[in-house]
Design a protein around this motif. Structure first.
Motif, mmCIF file in Angstrom:
data_model
loop_
_atom_site.group_PDB
_atom_site.id
_atom_site.type_symbol
_atom_site.label_atom_id
_atom_site.label_comp_id
_atom_site.label_asym_id
_atom_site.label_seq_id
_atom_site.Cartn_x
_atom_site.Cartn_y
_atom_site.Cartn_z
ATOM 1 N N SER A 136 9.522 64.349 75.392
ATOM 2 C CA SER A 136 8.778 62.707 74.389
ATOM 3 C C SER A 136 7.603 62.008 74.871
ATOM 4 O O SER A 136 6.670 61.909 74.867
ATOM 5 C CB SER A 136 8.963 62.620 73.800
ATOM 6 O OG SER A 136 10.561 62.129 73.583
ATOM 7 N N LEU A 137 8.808 62.109 76.435
ATOM 8 C CA LEU A 137 7.591 61.113 77.583
ATOM 9 C C LEU A 137 6.581 61.126 77.594
ATOM 10 O O LEU A 137 5.769 60.975 78.124
ATOM 11 C CB LEU A 137 8.868 60.566 78.392
ATOM 12 C CG LEU A 137 9.767 59.901 78.056
ATOM 13 C CD1 LEU A 137 10.501 59.485 79.036
ATOM 14 C CD2 LEU A 137 9.507 58.347 77.738
ATOM 15 N N GLN A 138 6.241 63.009 78.059
ATOM 16 C CA GLN A 138 5.845 63.731 78.809
ATOM 17 C C GLN A 138 4.390 64.172 77.540
ATOM 18 O O GLN A 138 3.028 63.939 78.426
ATOM 19 C CB GLN A 138 6.160 65.623 79.422
ATOM 20 C CG GLN A 138 6.391 65.301 80.678
ATOM 21 C CD GLN A 138 7.174 66.941 80.514
ATOM 22 O OE1 GLN A 138 7.110 67.467 79.309
ATOM 23 N NE2 GLN A 138 6.622 66.805 82.182
ATOM 24 N N SER A 139 4.679 64.009 76.308
ATOM 25 C CA SER A 139 3.956 63.377 75.128
ATOM 26 C C SER A 139 3.483 62.458 75.398
ATOM 27 O O SER A 139 1.935 62.433 75.123
ATOM 28 C CB SER A 139 4.577 64.244 74.446
ATOM 29 O OG SER A 139 3.366 64.357 73.125
ATOM 30 N N MET A 140 3.798 61.209 75.384
ATOM 31 C CA MET A 140 3.271 59.617 75.188
ATOM 32 C C MET A 140 2.403 59.649 76.794
ATOM 33 O O MET A 140 1.550 59.216 76.473
ATOM 34 C CB MET A 140 4.730 58.620 75.925
ATOM 35 C CG MET A 140 5.506 58.555 74.853
ATOM 36 S SD MET A 140 6.402 56.915 75.136
ATOM 37 C CE MET A 140 8.246 57.720 74.169
ATOM 38 N N VAL A 141 2.907 60.025 77.917
ATOM 39 C CA VAL A 141 2.100 60.063 79.170
ATOM 40 C C VAL A 141 0.051 60.593 78.867
ATOM 41 O O VAL A 141 -0.254 59.859 79.217
ATOM 42 C CB VAL A 141 2.554 60.502 80.073
ATOM 43 C CG1 VAL A 141 1.410 60.894 81.297
ATOM 44 C CG2 VAL A 141 3.647 59.179 80.522
ATOM 45 N N ARG A 142 0.709 61.785 78.174
ATOM 46 C CA ARG A 142 -0.253 62.888 78.395
ATOM 47 C C ARG A 142 -1.552 61.865 77.506
ATOM 48 O O ARG A 142 -2.707 61.762 77.226
ATOM 49 C CB ARG A 142 0.048 63.619 77.719
ATOM 50 C CG ARG A 142 -1.264 64.871 77.820
ATOM 51 C CD ARG A 142 -0.833 66.046 76.839
ATOM 52 N NE ARG A 142 1.224 66.491 77.407
ATOM 53 C CZ ARG A 142 2.054 67.005 76.489
ATOM 54 N NH1 ARG A 142 1.039 66.786 75.121
ATOM 55 N NH2 ARG A 142 3.295 66.786 77.166
ATOM 56 N N ASP A 180 12.570 61.748 68.378
ATOM 57 C CA ASP A 180 13.647 62.904 69.672
ATOM 58 C C ASP A 180 13.160 61.514 70.513
ATOM 59 O O ASP A 180 14.610 60.563 71.114
ATOM 60 C CB ASP A 180 12.945 63.469 70.557
ATOM 61 C CG ASP A 180 13.206 64.881 69.608
ATOM 62 O OD1 ASP A 180 14.280 64.827 68.684
ATOM 63 O OD2 ASP A 180 12.832 66.242 69.612
ATOM 64 N N ALA A 181 11.839 60.278 71.118
ATOM 65 C CA ALA A 181 11.469 59.321 71.502
ATOM 66 C C ALA A 181 12.842 58.183 71.700
ATOM 67 O O ALA A 181 13.141 57.802 72.504
ATOM 68 C CB ALA A 181 10.219 59.052 71.887
ATOM 69 N N PHE A 182 12.510 58.149 70.116
ATOM 70 C CA PHE A 182 13.215 56.421 69.789
ATOM 71 C C PHE A 182 15.286 56.883 70.033
ATOM 72 O O PHE A 182 15.421 55.904 71.089
ATOM 73 C CB PHE A 182 13.278 56.414 68.695
ATOM 74 C CG PHE A 182 13.427 55.166 67.843
ATOM 75 C CD1 PHE A 182 11.972 53.967 67.966
ATOM 76 C CD2 PHE A 182 14.217 54.621 67.602
ATOM 77 C CE1 PHE A 182 11.869 52.835 67.912
ATOM 78 C CE2 PHE A 182 14.722 53.278 67.679
ATOM 79 C CZ PHE A 182 13.240 52.391 67.657
ATOM 80 N N ARG A 183 15.250 58.126 69.794
ATOM 81 C CA ARG A 183 16.765 58.151 70.086
ATOM 82 C C ARG A 183 16.595 58.185 71.473
ATOM 83 O O ARG A 183 18.297 57.691 71.860
ATOM 84 C CB ARG A 183 17.079 59.477 69.071
ATOM 85 C CG ARG A 183 18.951 59.720 68.906
ATOM 86 C CD ARG A 183 19.052 61.372 67.818
ATOM 87 N NE ARG A 183 17.870 61.524 67.411
ATOM 88 C CZ ARG A 183 17.056 62.706 67.410
ATOM 89 N NH1 ARG A 183 17.126 63.830 69.255
ATOM 90 N NH2 ARG A 183 15.974 62.923 67.147
ATOM 91 N N SER A 184 16.770 59.328 71.995
ATOM 92 C CA SER A 184 17.158 59.553 73.102
ATOM 93 C C SER A 184 16.865 57.947 74.328
ATOM 94 O O SER A 184 17.576 57.554 74.710
ATOM 95 C CB SER A 184 16.185 60.142 74.004
ATOM 96 O OG SER A 184 14.594 60.349 74.251
ATOM 97 N N MET A 226 1.354 62.842 70.225
ATOM 98 C CA MET A 226 2.773 62.917 69.573
ATOM 99 C C MET A 226 3.324 63.257 68.149
ATOM 100 O O MET A 226 2.809 62.785 67.095
ATOM 101 C CB MET A 226 4.122 61.966 69.570
ATOM 102 C CG MET A 226 4.021 60.842 70.477
ATOM 103 S SD MET A 226 4.783 59.273 71.372
ATOM 104 C CE MET A 226 6.525 60.548 71.509
ATOM 105 N N THR A 227 3.953 64.873 68.126
ATOM 106 C CA THR A 227 4.328 64.921 66.872
ATOM 107 C C THR A 227 5.438 64.262 66.489
ATOM 108 O O THR A 227 5.804 63.633 66.632
ATOM 109 C CB THR A 227 5.245 66.371 66.961
ATOM 110 O OG1 THR A 227 6.150 66.426 67.437
ATOM 111 C CG2 THR A 227 3.981 67.516 67.878
ATOM 112 N N GLU A 228 5.776 64.378 64.766
ATOM 113 C CA GLU A 228 7.022 63.725 64.219
ATOM 114 C C GLU A 228 8.199 63.856 65.183
ATOM 115 O O GLU A 228 8.914 62.644 64.934
ATOM 116 C CB GLU A 228 6.744 64.090 63.021
ATOM 117 C CG GLU A 228 7.530 63.502 61.570
ATOM 118 C CD GLU A 228 7.421 61.319 62.126
ATOM 119 O OE1 GLU A 228 8.273 60.901 62.057
ATOM 120 O OE2 GLU A 228 6.252 60.923 62.115
#
Lengths: 155, 155
Positions: A137-143, B133-137, B126-128
């Motif tokens: 998800s972090l990679q997705s954010m950066v992208r 996932d981002a929030f939780r992690s 980002m996908t849902e």
DNA sequence: TGCTCCATGTCAGAAGTCTGACATACAGTT
DNA sequence: AACTGTATGTCAGACTTCTGACATGGAGCA
């Protein structure tokens, strides 16, 4: 001290949470680096050089997420302390390759161990799934963020 | 630009990726805030006050992830510009409650919209599942890092 | 009550980072 | 070859944030 939680949509903002996590990580790193007389940027620069010897100032700046001017200042400092060496002449273009000295390598070794302990602690509190999710998800954010940047500064 | 991949474990470090994401977000926010003459810290302070009127300087500092000294400087600046007001006397203890002025509220409205556009862009990529996932992690990361903060044993 | 401990606000100085500007070097185009 | 655009290194100045230090106000406890 007391969160009512009701009206605070900052608490549900992914951006805010990202900043919080990053801040916590930075604080933890600075705490273990301080006894060694190093800052996070300091360490980042050395670590980058260890893994990719010969990087230029501008490349180091991008890797450490600071401007090339800031990195230049830092490099002068590091060179004066004998942690890195820079070619006096540019082999090609204006690019000045930088390398760690044996002393820089020693200092980095200690710093690296300290930082690793922080990362280990961070990972230890996460499940295997959470680690994978975080990475993805972090990679997705950066992208996403990089996509629409173009307007202001170059590159 | 080109990863050899073999020796670069920075590319697989969650800490580094976190810093990268945070840096990208900050850059994106500053890009949209600059035309309004605001910085990220500036905005954070105002947003905090909008959502929790009457916060003290120290509480604002914690919320914006800076020291209370830095926040104090910023508050003096904001007060001089008429964006916030602080009680001259502490109603209780030394705590000085701070509040937005109508003008501060107007400025915040524009800034808020700009920042929201950045967050929307980030989320749109980002996908849902990734968002959740981002929030939780990230929450897990923060928790892990905070756990052992005071106890900076001589690791 | 008196004492200790903790949190807050603030001042002062130091350190780090940023923006702006300039000269230089290379690549691609005409 | 000349020109344009991009990237680098560097200097200078301004701004922001940090660390250190001090005084004040409140809570908890002997």
């Amino acid at each position: 001290m007391e969160q009512d939680g009701a009206s605070i949509h900052l608490e549900t903002s992914l951006g805010y949470l990202l900043k919080e996590a990053s801040s916590a990580l930075r604080a933890a790193m600075e705490e273990v680096l301080r006894p060694l007389g190093m800052t996070v940027t300091h360490y980042s620069c050395l670590e980058l050089l260890a893994q990719r010897p010969g990087l230029s100032g501008s490349e180091l700046a991008r890797g450490a997420f600071v401007t090339r001017q800031s990195m230049n200042t830092l490099l002068q400092h590091l060179e004066r302390e004998g942690h890195v060496t820079r070619a006096a002449e540019a082999p090609v273009g204006k690019v000045l390759p930088t390398r760690l000295t044996p002393r820089g390598r020693r200092v980095l070794a200690r710093a690296s161990a300290a930082v690793r302990s922080v990362e280990v602690r961070m990972l230890a509190g996460m499940t295997e799934t959470e680690r994978a999710d975080a990475f993805r998800s972090l990679q997705s954010m950066v992208r996403s963020l990089r996509e629409g940047e173009g307007a202001a500064d170059g590159a």
